[in-house]
Write a protein that holds these residues in place. Structure first.
Motif, mmCIF file in Angstrom:
data_model
loop_
_atom_site.group_PDB
_atom_site.id
_atom_site.type_symbol
_atom_site.label_atom_id
_atom_site.label_comp_id
_atom_site.label_asym_id
_atom_site.label_seq_id
_atom_site.Cartn_x
_atom_site.Cartn_y
_atom_site.Cartn_z
ATOM 1 N N SER A 6 9.568 10.639 -12.563
ATOM 2 C CA SER A 6 10.049 11.794 -12.920
ATOM 3 C C SER A 6 10.333 12.726 -11.486
ATOM 4 C CB SER A 6 9.832 12.944 -14.014
ATOM 5 O OG SER A 6 9.697 12.322 -14.918
ATOM 6 N N LEU A 7 9.005 12.631 -10.779
ATOM 7 C CA LEU A 7 9.000 13.648 -9.582
ATOM 8 C C LEU A 7 10.009 12.970 -8.517
ATOM 9 C CD1 LEU A 7 5.208 14.510 -9.332
ATOM 10 C CD2 LEU A 7 7.149 15.940 -10.309
ATOM 11 N N ILE A 8 9.807 11.526 -8.574
ATOM 12 C CA ILE A 8 10.525 10.787 -7.282
ATOM 13 C C ILE A 8 11.972 11.240 -7.795
ATOM 14 C CG2 ILE A 8 11.160 8.425 -6.437
ATOM 15 C CD1 ILE A 8 8.289 7.706 -7.241
ATOM 16 N N LEU A 9 12.396 10.923 -8.787
ATOM 17 C CA LEU A 9 13.769 10.876 -9.343
ATOM 18 C C LEU A 9 14.472 12.470 -8.848
ATOM 19 C CD1 LEU A 9 14.135 8.694 -12.580
ATOM 20 C CD2 LEU A 9 14.459 8.289 -10.104
ATOM 21 N N LEU A 10 13.678 13.083 -9.231
ATOM 22 C CA LEU A 10 14.056 14.780 -9.236
ATOM 23 C C LEU A 10 14.051 15.310 -7.907
ATOM 24 C CD1 LEU A 10 12.366 16.419 -12.518
ATOM 25 C CD2 LEU A 10 14.918 16.496 -11.729
ATOM 26 N N HIS A 11 13.395 14.456 -6.957
ATOM 27 C CA HIS A 11 13.091 14.918 -5.662
ATOM 28 C C HIS A 11 14.237 15.405 -4.456
ATOM 29 C CE1 HIS A 11 11.014 15.880 -2.065
ATOM 30 N NE2 HIS A 11 11.679 15.094 -1.130
ATOM 31 N N PRO A 12 15.349 14.415 -4.737
ATOM 32 C CA PRO A 12 16.470 14.724 -3.842
ATOM 33 C C PRO A 12 17.040 16.102 -4.388
ATOM 34 C CG PRO A 12 16.588 12.501 -4.471
ATOM 35 C CD PRO A 12 15.453 12.957 -5.244
ATOM 36 N N ILE A 13 16.948 16.514 -5.566
ATOM 37 C CA ILE A 13 17.608 17.668 -6.183
ATOM 38 C C ILE A 13 16.617 19.120 -5.696
ATOM 39 C CG2 ILE A 13 18.746 18.712 -7.918
ATOM 40 C CD1 ILE A 13 19.707 16.006 -9.031
ATOM 41 N N MET A 14 15.396 18.556 -6.483
ATOM 42 C CA MET A 14 14.300 19.635 -6.623
ATOM 43 C C MET A 14 13.068 19.147 -5.605
ATOM 44 S SD MET A 14 14.284 20.169 -10.660
ATOM 45 C CE MET A 14 13.369 21.901 -10.551
ATOM 46 N N PRO A 15 13.411 19.326 -4.159
ATOM 47 C CA PRO A 15 12.323 18.868 -3.438
ATOM 48 C C PRO A 15 10.942 19.473 -3.388
ATOM 49 C CG PRO A 15 13.999 20.052 -2.100
ATOM 50 C CD PRO A 15 14.498 20.205 -3.449
ATOM 51 N N TYR A 16 11.123 20.913 -3.425
ATOM 52 C CA TYR A 16 9.759 21.791 -3.313
ATOM 53 C C TYR A 16 8.668 21.611 -4.728
ATOM 54 C CZ TYR A 16 11.959 24.367 0.511
ATOM 55 O OH TYR A 16 12.502 24.638 1.731
ATOM 56 N N MET A 17 9.349 21.967 -5.693
ATOM 57 C CA MET A 17 8.266 21.708 -6.732
ATOM 58 C C MET A 17 7.553 20.228 -7.008
ATOM 59 S SD MET A 17 8.512 22.341 -10.955
ATOM 60 C CE MET A 17 8.674 24.340 -10.678
ATOM 61 N N THR A 18 8.781 19.275 -6.791
ATOM 62 C CA THR A 18 8.356 17.807 -6.888
ATOM 63 C C THR A 18 7.380 17.415 -5.733
ATOM 64 O OG1 THR A 18 10.280 17.207 -5.989
ATOM 65 C CG2 THR A 18 10.527 17.035 -8.125
ATOM 66 N N GLU A 19 7.356 18.041 -4.473
ATOM 67 C CA GLU A 19 6.438 17.688 -3.522
ATOM 68 C C GLU A 19 5.184 18.357 -3.719
ATOM 69 O OE1 GLU A 19 5.493 15.532 -0.881
ATOM 70 O OE2 GLU A 19 7.523 15.941 0.127
ATOM 71 N N GLN A 20 5.220 19.613 -4.281
ATOM 72 C CA GLN A 20 3.889 20.233 -4.624
ATOM 73 C C GLN A 20 3.108 19.559 -5.599
ATOM 74 O OE1 GLN A 20 2.716 23.209 -3.130
ATOM 75 N NE2 GLN A 20 0.828 22.837 -4.192
ATOM 76 N N LEU A 21 4.013 18.925 -6.774
ATOM 77 C CA LEU A 21 3.227 18.426 -7.704
ATOM 78 C C LEU A 21 2.645 16.873 -7.478
ATOM 79 C CD1 LEU A 21 5.573 18.941 -10.717
ATOM 80 C CD2 LEU A 21 3.136 19.796 -10.689
ATOM 81 N N TRP A 22 3.443 16.258 -6.275
ATOM 82 C CA TRP A 22 2.943 15.009 -5.931
ATOM 83 C C TRP A 22 1.731 15.253 -5.386
ATOM 84 C CZ3 TRP A 22 4.945 10.117 -6.471
ATOM 85 C CH2 TRP A 22 4.742 9.246 -5.543
ATOM 86 N N GLY A 23 1.532 16.147 -4.347
ATOM 87 C CA GLY A 23 0.344 16.226 -3.887
ATOM 88 C C GLY A 23 -0.661 16.809 -4.577
ATOM 89 N N ASP A 24 -0.354 17.674 -5.880
ATOM 90 C CA ASP A 24 -1.467 18.372 -6.571
ATOM 91 C C ASP A 24 -2.160 17.319 -7.493
ATOM 92 O OD1 ASP A 24 -1.327 20.452 -5.329
ATOM 93 O OD2 ASP A 24 -0.086 21.734 -7.033
ATOM 94 N N ILE A 25 -1.451 16.262 -7.926
ATOM 95 C CA ILE A 25 -1.531 15.223 -9.247
ATOM 96 C C ILE A 25 -2.719 14.159 -8.460
ATOM 97 C CG2 ILE A 25 -0.859 13.281 -10.391
ATOM 98 C CD1 ILE A 25 1.711 14.747 -10.772
ATOM 99 N N ALA A 26 -2.575 13.862 -7.281
ATOM 100 C CA ALA A 26 -3.385 12.993 -6.655
ATOM 101 C C ALA A 26 -3.371 12.901 -5.435
ATOM 102 C CB ALA A 26 -3.252 11.537 -7.412
ATOM 103 N N PRO A 27 -4.534 12.644 -4.605
ATOM 104 C CA PRO A 27 -4.335 12.097 -3.077
ATOM 105 C C PRO A 27 -3.225 11.033 -2.874
ATOM 106 C CG PRO A 27 -6.498 11.982 -3.802
ATOM 107 C CD PRO A 27 -5.987 12.111 -5.177
#
Length: 958
Positions: free
Chosen positions: A757-778
């Motif tokens: 979901s984060l990958i697919l959403l990233h082009p449209i919603m780059p900030y929150m998805t990038e934050q979650l990507w880093g918060d969920i796991a290294p």
């Protein structure tokens, strides 16, 4: 460390962007894993600009494509830059000079003024760049270009010289839009036509030599309504001051009223001149008197009439008489009667009207609304003026640009916008490329006093050309050529415009003999229209004329995303210019987006107070919510109706995703590199894996076709509806399973589904998805460079699991729909009766009964052969259920409520239909108001259908 409860956009976004820049995430070629390239040239905003909603929309769409291609491993370049914005920048700096020390541009002189402009650019010119970064624009900012950079400037001059030498650029005397405040020609795009309160003055022009004629008027049926002997012809005008420059009076060749006087002469009031009555197709016999005064030097339609007449009558041409100087004052020349010379044009108007009235030649004055052209920056009335300007002979370069789109080499989307492109190019006029400004690319042409002009890329080349010419013409003479810096730049011609050929101090013979010649050169003071330099944007930003690696790799570019209002001002000109200069199209696709309007469909403007500032919206709702809203509403060819409610709704969508990630974290869902989606065993997990594959395919398909709204809305339905709602609820019982294998699989599947979901959403919603990507796991790398998925639904959809879970969702949604329609109390648990059900349905019900009862608030499920009295039936694939509601709701009260609601809506529908059937309303009301009423009608009729269905259900209960 556990995740934060909420996403703090205000603090997180700047930090995330800084991290992207720190790893050069946006550099050309970053994350490339394939040879294929993808390049976009940003439509350069003005260096004076601030981010408005059009910028936000346009750049969001570009960024989506760029991030999508970069994550897919394309060698990607998004080339940024700013336009030098001739008038806008000069205006800003002149205003600043006035505020700082009451100093004018002419007080400083050209050279020092340009130094001040460059100082301002260094201090304040980066504002729009920083604002685009706030939007998340992932341009290669290390390559940022400016249309006055030395390299770009040199390329512009080189093109001018080459086109001049090929005869594609020339100097001519033509009608242009003239801004009296800035004292320059301007483009059509810089003219705003505004409806204002005005007047139509009706004058008599007496026939010459005492001529008379019988004037006859008839009604539509051909009956005579007026017959009289006249010694004049009646004309009407909204600009009486221009009558002093009339060259003729035109009537339609079919107009019988004037047939006997066509070719005769009239005396031009207030002027000692006779002008002819000519025939032309332009006058409308049914409008006004049917006779039109022709002022060819001050009206575009009149200019066309005069041009046609003069081409057909080379020995008897009608005159073109410029009346005004650069400031909009009546000229001092002999064509203007002495009384009006030097008068400001609107003061002259009053005097002329009074004088014609005093002569008894004004019949009447009409008060009426008129469309008047205003400079978009100066806010003064634009004056069509006949002046010497530089032009591109577009007729010589237009055909390849037409052919490229007709052949499909370049595709314009939506297709209806190609019609605009063709219409303009197939009716193209010479392109005025000179402006009477100081800031910009100065015309690379030098003059000497002998009338010679030297077009060259530099002063040095101009000096060489001049020396060579004069040495050929003056053999045995010592020729010295120099740049004359002392030209009289304040000298003006009869219209008050700066002289193109000023007196030069150093030109002439020197010494006692004729063996020495000193020739001074002075440069044309005008600058190039910014559309000329921005027309070279695709190649100029890639360092043409140098054959750089970037030019070879990224040109032609893949797509241009732009607004519909500059299809002909910029898109068509880039096509013409690139084809003329390098014989290649600049891009393969042009995606033309529509206008962002307010929620009622009105155009945003400061005067109406309905402007939405994207930076304020970003402050309030976060960048992702603004971007997602714009994308979800970007239906091809349809204007956006933007409201803060929609933005708030998509911010809530982001919150939903954040909460889903926190739920996964609390349930120890950690991404695993070993997770294999095709190997999951649980039906619920198989289903969400298959739905993820479908979402990926839908997103890719939509973006491939530039259906941005379909891409966004598909993800919204998948992430919010399937992942955050259904899957999380379906997974909860699995997390509570005693089987460790089931728990582990579900944890891994949920972690994978959220990652996807984060990958697919990233082009449209780059900030929150990038934050979650880093918060969920290294992670090994940031989400901006994550690998784009390549699985397919053919590989991951398990038909049995898909069918079963869709059956379960369908049943729950049907139950919820009935509860809503029948206004069953939200907290009430109701019984459900299974009437008939096939084997597959029975198995699905058995496996998911607990879920169904919990999510639909069903107290118990029993079996019966026939529906109970007072029950509502629900059909599902393979069977039927019913919900006994007679004892749960008050049928009579509900019937009364529904009847009143239907009656109220009926009245509303009747009123709207009455409006829409009124031709006066649909013809006179603003298009946005008419459309709003049509939409209200559709909504009301749909609501009535829904209420009527609910009443039918109540009837079934009885």
């Amino acid at each position: 460390m556990p995740m934060e409860k909420t996403f703090d956009a205000a603090s997180a976004e700047a930090n995330i962007f800084a991290k992207w820049e720190a790893i050069d995430a946006f550099k050309a070629g970053a994350n490339a894993s394939r040879e294929e390239t993808f390049s976009i040239m940003i439509p350069p905003p003005n260096v004076t600009g601030v981010l408005h909603m059009g910028h936000a929309f346009n750049n969001t769409l570009q960024d989506i494509l760029v991030r999508w291609h970069r994550m897919r491993g394309f060698d990607t370049l998004w080339q940024p830059g700013q336009d030098h914005a001739g008038i806008a920048t000069q205006m800003v700096v002149e205003r600043k000079l006035a505020e700082d020390g009451n100093v004018g541009r002419k007080d400083l002189g050209r050279e020092k003024f340009l130094e001040k402009v460059w100082e301002w650019k260094e201090e304040s010119g980066g504002q729009i760049v920083n604002q685009l970064k706030r939007l998340g624009a992932s341009c290669d900012w290390s390559r940022n270009r400016f249309t006055m950079d030395k390299g770009f400037h040199d390329a512009v001059l080189k093109v001018f010289v080459e086109m001049y030498n090929k005869g594609l650029i020339y100097k001519g005397n033509r009608l242009v839009n003239w801004d009296p405040k800035f004292e320059t020609a301007i483009s059509d795009l810089e003219v705003e036509n505004i409806e204002v309160d005005g007047h139509m003055w009706h004058f008599k022009y007496p026939l010459a030599d005492g001529e008379t004629y019988t004037y006859v008027e008839k009604d539509e049926g051909g009956s005579i309504t007026l017959i009289e002997e006249r010694d004049y012809i009646s004309i009407a005008t909204t600009r009486p001051e221009t009558m002093l420059g009339d060259g003729a009076v035109a009537v339609h060749p079919s107009d019988e009223r004037y047939a006997s006087i066509a070719g005769k002469m009239v005396h031009l009031p207030l002027c000692d001149r006779l002008i002819p009555i000519i025939t032309d197709e332009y006058p409308d016999p049914n409008f006004g008197s049917g006779a039109v005064k022709i002022t060819g030097a001050h009206d575009f339609n009149d200019y066309a009439v005069a041009k046609r007449f003069n081409e057909d009558n080379p020995d008897n041409k009608i005159g073109l008489y410029p009346l005004m100087d650069v400031r909009g004052h009546m000229v001092e020349g002999s064509i203007v009667p002495e009384k009006y010379r030097g008068m400001e044009r609107f003061l002259a108007r009053k005097a002329i009207v009074a004088d014609i009235d005093a002569l008894g030649l004004m019949t009447h004055v009409e008060d009426k609304k008129i469309m008047q052209p205003f400079g978009d920056r100066s806010k003064v009335v634009i004056e069509p003026m006949l002046t010497d300007q530089w032009f591109v002979d577009t007729a010589q370069i237009v055909q390849p640009a037409i052919d490229a789109v007709r052949s499909g080499e370049t595709k314009i989307l939506p297709e209806q916008d190609a019609k605009v492109y063709f219409h303009w190019l197939e009716n193209i006029e010479p392109w005025c490329i000179s402006r009477q400004l100081w800031w910009g690319h100065q015309i690379p042409v030098w003059y000497d006093l002998y009338g010679n002009e030297y077009c060259a890329s530099s002063e040095e080349e101009a000096l060489v050309a001049a020396k060579s010419l004069h040495e050929r013409e003056n053999p045995n003479t010592n020729v010295k050529v120099f740049i004359d810096k002392k030209q009289l730049t304040s000298a003006t011609d009869e219209t008050g415009r700066e002289v193109k050929f000023p007196t030069m101090t150093g030109l002439g013979w020197v010494g006692d003999d004729t063996t020495n010649l000193r020739v001074g050169l002075t440069r044309d003071p005008d600058v190039l229209d910014t559309w000329f330099s921005s027309g070279l944007w695709p190649i100029g930003t890639l360092d043409w004329p140098e054959n750089t690696e970037e030019l070879q790799k990224y040109f032609p570019t893949d797509v241009l995303i732009t607004g519909f209002d500059i299809i002909f001002f910029w898109v068509a000109r880039m096509m013409m210019m690139q084809l003329a200069v390098v014989d290649q199209v600049p891009f393969h696709t042009v995606y033309v987006h529509a206008l962002v309007r307010d929620e009622k469909g009105k155009k945003m403007s400061k005067s109406t107070g309905n402007v939405l500032d994207p930076l304020e919206l970003i402050d309030q709702y976060g960048t992702d919510a603004v971007r997602f809203t714009l994308t979800a509403m970007a239906a091809m060819g349809r204007d956006l109706k933007l409201s803060t409610q929609r933005i708030e709704g998509y911010r809530n969508f982001g919150t939903k995703l954040w909460n889903a990630a926190r739920f996964a974290e609390m349930n120890e869902c950690i991404p695993s590199a070993d997770f294999a989606p095709p190997k999951v065993k649980q039906t619920v997990n198989q289903w969400i894996v298959g739905e993820t594959a479908r979402a990926l395919e839908g997103f890719n398909t939509a973006l491939d076709a530039y259906r941005f709204n379909d891409a966004a809305n598909g993800l919204y339905a998948f992430v919010r509806g399937l992942v955050c709602d259904w899957y999380i609820e379906f997974a909860k019982p699995l997390f509570q399973s005693d089987d460790a294998i089931i728990v582990a699989e579900t944890r891994a599947t949920m972690a994978w589904a959220i990652d996807q979901s984060l990958i697919l959403l990233h082009p449209i919603m780059p900030y929150m998805t990038e934050q979650l990507w880093g918060d969920i796991a290294p992670r090994e790398k940031m989400l901006v460079h994550a690998d784009w998925p390549e699985y397919s639904s053919a590989d991951l959809v398990i038909p049995a699991a898909d069918t079963e879970m869709r059956w379960v969702i369908g049943l729950i949604e049907s139950i919820r729909s009935v509860r809503s329609e029948m206004r069953v109390p939200a907290g009430a648990k109701i019984p459900m009766v299974q009437l008939e059900l096939d084997e597959a349905g029975t198995a699905a019900l058995e496996r998911n009964a607990v879920l169904i009862q919990k999510l639909a608030r069903i107290a118990e499920i029993t079996v019966a052969s026939v529906a109970l009295k007072g029950a509502i039936t629900i059909a599902v694939a393979g069977g039927t259920f019913c919900l006994p509601l007679a004892d749960i709701i008050d049928i009579d009260a509900e019937n009364t409520r529904l009847s009143k609601a239907i009656e109220k809506l009926g009245k509303e529908i009747g009123g709207i239909k009455g409006k829409l059937s009124n031709e006066k309303f649909t013809a006179k009301a603003p298009a946005a108001v008419v459309e709003e009423n049509r939409q209200r009608l559709c909504v009301a009729e749909a609501e009535v259908e829904k209420l009527q269905a609910a009443m039918q259900r109540l009837a079934d209960l009885g």
